[in-house]
Design a protein around this motif. Structure first.
Motif, short mmCIF file in Angstrom:
data_model
loop_
_atom_site.label_atom_id
_atom_site.label_comp_id
_atom_site.label_asym_id
_atom_site.label_seq_id
_atom_site.Cartn_x
_atom_site.Cartn_y
_atom_site.Cartn_z
N VAL A 112 -19.95 11.95 5.31
CA VAL A 112 -19.16 10.72 5.35
C VAL A 112 -19.04 10.12 3.96
CG1 VAL A 112 -19.14 8.34 6.16
CG2 VAL A 112 -19.66 10.17 7.75
N LYS A 113 -20.16 10.08 3.25
CA LYS A 113 -20.16 9.47 1.92
C LYS A 113 -19.21 10.18 0.98
CE LYS A 113 -23.05 8.34 -1.99
NZ LYS A 113 -22.03 8.96 -2.87
N GLU A 114 -19.09 11.50 1.11
CA GLU A 114 -18.21 12.24 0.22
C GLU A 114 -16.73 11.95 0.48
OE1 GLU A 114 -19.31 14.08 -2.57
OE2 GLU A 114 -20.91 12.77 -1.85
N THR A 115 -16.42 11.29 1.60
CA THR A 115 -15.04 10.87 1.84
C THR A 115 -14.74 9.55 1.14
OG1 THR A 115 -15.51 9.56 3.84
CG2 THR A 115 -15.16 11.94 4.12
N LEU A 116 -15.79 8.84 0.71
CA LEU A 116 -15.60 7.52 0.10
C LEU A 116 -15.33 7.69 -1.40
CD1 LEU A 116 -18.46 5.56 1.90
CD2 LEU A 116 -16.05 5.72 2.52
N ALA A 185 -19.94 -0.76 0.84
CA ALA A 185 -19.73 -1.62 2.01
C ALA A 185 -18.26 -1.61 2.42
CB ALA A 185 -20.19 -3.05 1.71
N TYR A 186 -17.35 -1.74 1.46
CA TYR A 186 -15.93 -1.75 1.81
C TYR A 186 -15.48 -0.39 2.34
CZ TYR A 186 -10.87 -1.85 1.42
OH TYR A 186 -9.53 -1.75 1.71
N GLY A 187 -15.98 0.68 1.73
CA GLY A 187 -15.59 2.03 2.17
C GLY A 187 -15.90 2.28 3.63
N PHE A 188 -17.04 1.77 4.09
CA PHE A 188 -17.40 1.92 5.50
C PHE A 188 -16.62 0.96 6.39
CE2 PHE A 188 -21.39 3.60 3.54
CZ PHE A 188 -21.34 4.86 4.11
N LEU A 189 -16.57 -0.30 6.00
CA LEU A 189 -16.01 -1.33 6.88
C LEU A 189 -14.49 -1.30 6.96
CD1 LEU A 189 -18.34 -4.35 6.09
CD2 LEU A 189 -18.12 -3.15 8.28
N LYS A 190 -13.82 -0.67 6.01
CA LYS A 190 -12.36 -0.62 6.05
C LYS A 190 -11.87 0.08 7.33
CE LYS A 190 -11.89 3.71 3.44
NZ LYS A 190 -11.44 4.35 2.19
N TYR A 358 -13.50 8.45 11.83
CA TYR A 358 -12.31 7.92 11.16
C TYR A 358 -12.22 8.44 9.73
CZ TYR A 358 -8.98 4.73 9.06
OH TYR A 358 -7.91 4.21 8.38
N LEU A 359 -13.32 8.39 8.99
CA LEU A 359 -13.30 8.81 7.60
C LEU A 359 -13.03 10.30 7.46
CD1 LEU A 359 -16.27 6.71 6.16
CD2 LEU A 359 -13.84 6.41 5.68
N LEU A 360 -13.63 11.11 8.33
CA LEU A 360 -13.39 12.56 8.26
C LEU A 360 -11.96 12.89 8.63
CD1 LEU A 360 -16.72 13.96 9.77
CD2 LEU A 360 -16.04 13.83 7.36
N LYS A 361 -11.40 12.15 9.58
CA LYS A 361 -10.01 12.37 9.97
C LYS A 361 -9.07 11.97 8.83
CE LYS A 361 -6.53 11.15 13.45
NZ LYS A 361 -5.52 10.67 12.48
N SER A 362 -9.44 10.93 8.10
CA SER A 362 -8.55 10.42 7.04
C SER A 362 -8.40 11.41 5.90
CB SER A 362 -9.09 9.09 6.50
OG SER A 362 -10.31 9.28 5.83
N ILE A 363 -9.32 12.37 5.78
CA ILE A 363 -9.20 13.37 4.72
C ILE A 363 -7.93 14.18 4.86
CG2 ILE A 363 -10.24 15.43 3.70
CD1 ILE A 363 -12.95 14.38 4.55
#
Length: 365
Positions: A112-116, A185-190, A358-363
């Protein structure tokens, strides 16, 4: 867990880790940290306090990344040792099972972090929750979301401060604005920005009928000195008024609460959390700058109209996630299709799986 099952899971985790690890260069991160630390030793370092602050924040962020990667590697070494011991004695110890479960969770966090990697993902965040139409029903739902995010903030070791809190007339809240501080914080909460829909048997309905409620969640990055958002006095209208606590108690005798309206955009922010009018004004300006920056990003991305439409229509068809408590238990994210029936856990702040999907899908989007 049988040895073969353990080995199969180990192979899967090892492959996932190897796919990410080949892109992680800890020496480059160390080099960046050392170069920034060298700057802090220069005589004129503190002459420009804003630049000095930015450098120290960058050092903190890079050290956070470095320590996280080191911890992952350490747990990976522990996992390899567990495999070697298990090959000698295939009666798996509970400790070995705990290590593989812990590494699996850390690997999830790493993926997840690597998507941020967007330029604002590392920033602190402002989250605002506002009920939709429906009076006490939606205001109570907004309060439930506020509790959920407060639990998430605590569970994930972020810190927070309430900027604005307007209680509902009978229950719940009319509006709440929270500052969230912590790495990314923003990367997760967005991921949480949008309309959230609740279906339940209403505790406020004497006939115990099912009700549907909506609340909107807005998320903004808190900008630092590296982003210049200039607000001239001629561009805003500042109103002051008396702040009050819940139930009308502790009413201030001075007009310490501040409301600021940005004339061109119509954006309005307010703060009454501090006793000082000046502190409330500075906090409101901080919030206004974050909102104007988000507006600027929307314009760059050419999707401002779509986002504004979804924000205005806090109703059917615009929700990003549904929380169904009746006639069955289900929480479903409509963007990723990820769902769970464990509503109690989610409402206690366990939303990382929704964020991850959500983050993995956004890639790929």
């Amino acid at each position: 867990m049988e040895f073969l099952e353990f080995k199969e899971l180990y192979d899967s985790l090892k492959y996932r880790y190897s796919q990410i690890n080949k892109y992680l260069d800890l020496e480059i991160i160390k080099s960046k940290i050392n170069k920034l630390k060298d700057k802090t030793l220069e005589e004129e370092f503190w002459n420009d306090k804003n630049n000095a602050s930015d450098i120290l924040k960058n050092i903190s962020r890079l050290e956070y990344d470095l320590n996280f990667y080191k911890m992952i590697y350490s747990k990976y070494e522990d996992l390899n040792l567990c495999l070697e011991l298990s090959q000698i004695n295939q009666d798996l110890e509970l400790e070995s099972i705990a290590i593989i479960n812990e590494f699996s969770k850390l690997l999830d966090q790493l993926e997840v972090k690597e998507t941020l990697n967007k330029k604002d993902d590392y920033r602190d965040a402002i989250i605002q929750i506002h009920p939709g139409a429906g009076g006490v029903e939606s205001q109570d739902w907004a309060s439930m979301l506020f509790r959920m995010y407060s639990k998430w903030i605590s569970n994930n070791n972020f810190s927070s401060k309430i900027i604005e809190h307007q209680p509902g007339d009978d229950a719940g809240i009319k509006d709440v604005v929270v500052e969230v501080k912590g790495e990314y914080a923003y990367g997760f909460l967005k991921c949480e920005m949008g309309v959230h829909r609740l279906v339940r048997i209403s505790p406020f309905d004497s006939n115990s009928r099912r009700h549907t409620s909506f609340a909107s969640v807005f998320v903004y990055p808190i900008i630092d000195n590296d982003i210049e958002i200039t607000i001239n006095d001629s561009e805003i209208r500042v109103d002051t008024y008396r702040a009050s606590g819940a139930g009308g108690q502790h009413v201030n005798k001075t007009d310490s609460a501040v409301r600021i309206t940005h004339i061109k955009t119509g954006i309005t922010v307010q703060c009454q959390n501090q006793r000082s009018q000046l502190k409330n004004k500075n906090t409101a300006l901080k919030l206004l700058k974050s909102k104007l920056y988000q507006l600027k990003l929307d314009e760059i991305n050419k999707n401002m109209n779509d986002k504004n439409d979804s924000k205005k229509d806090i109703s059917w068809g615009s929700q990003i996630r549904s929380y169904i408590f009746h006639p069955y238990n289900l929480i479903k994210d409509h963007r990723t299709k990820y769902e769970t029936s464990n509503v109690g856990s989610v409402m206690d702040g366990e939303i990382n799986d929704f964020i991850k999907h959500y983050l993995l899908k956004s890639i790929g989007d």
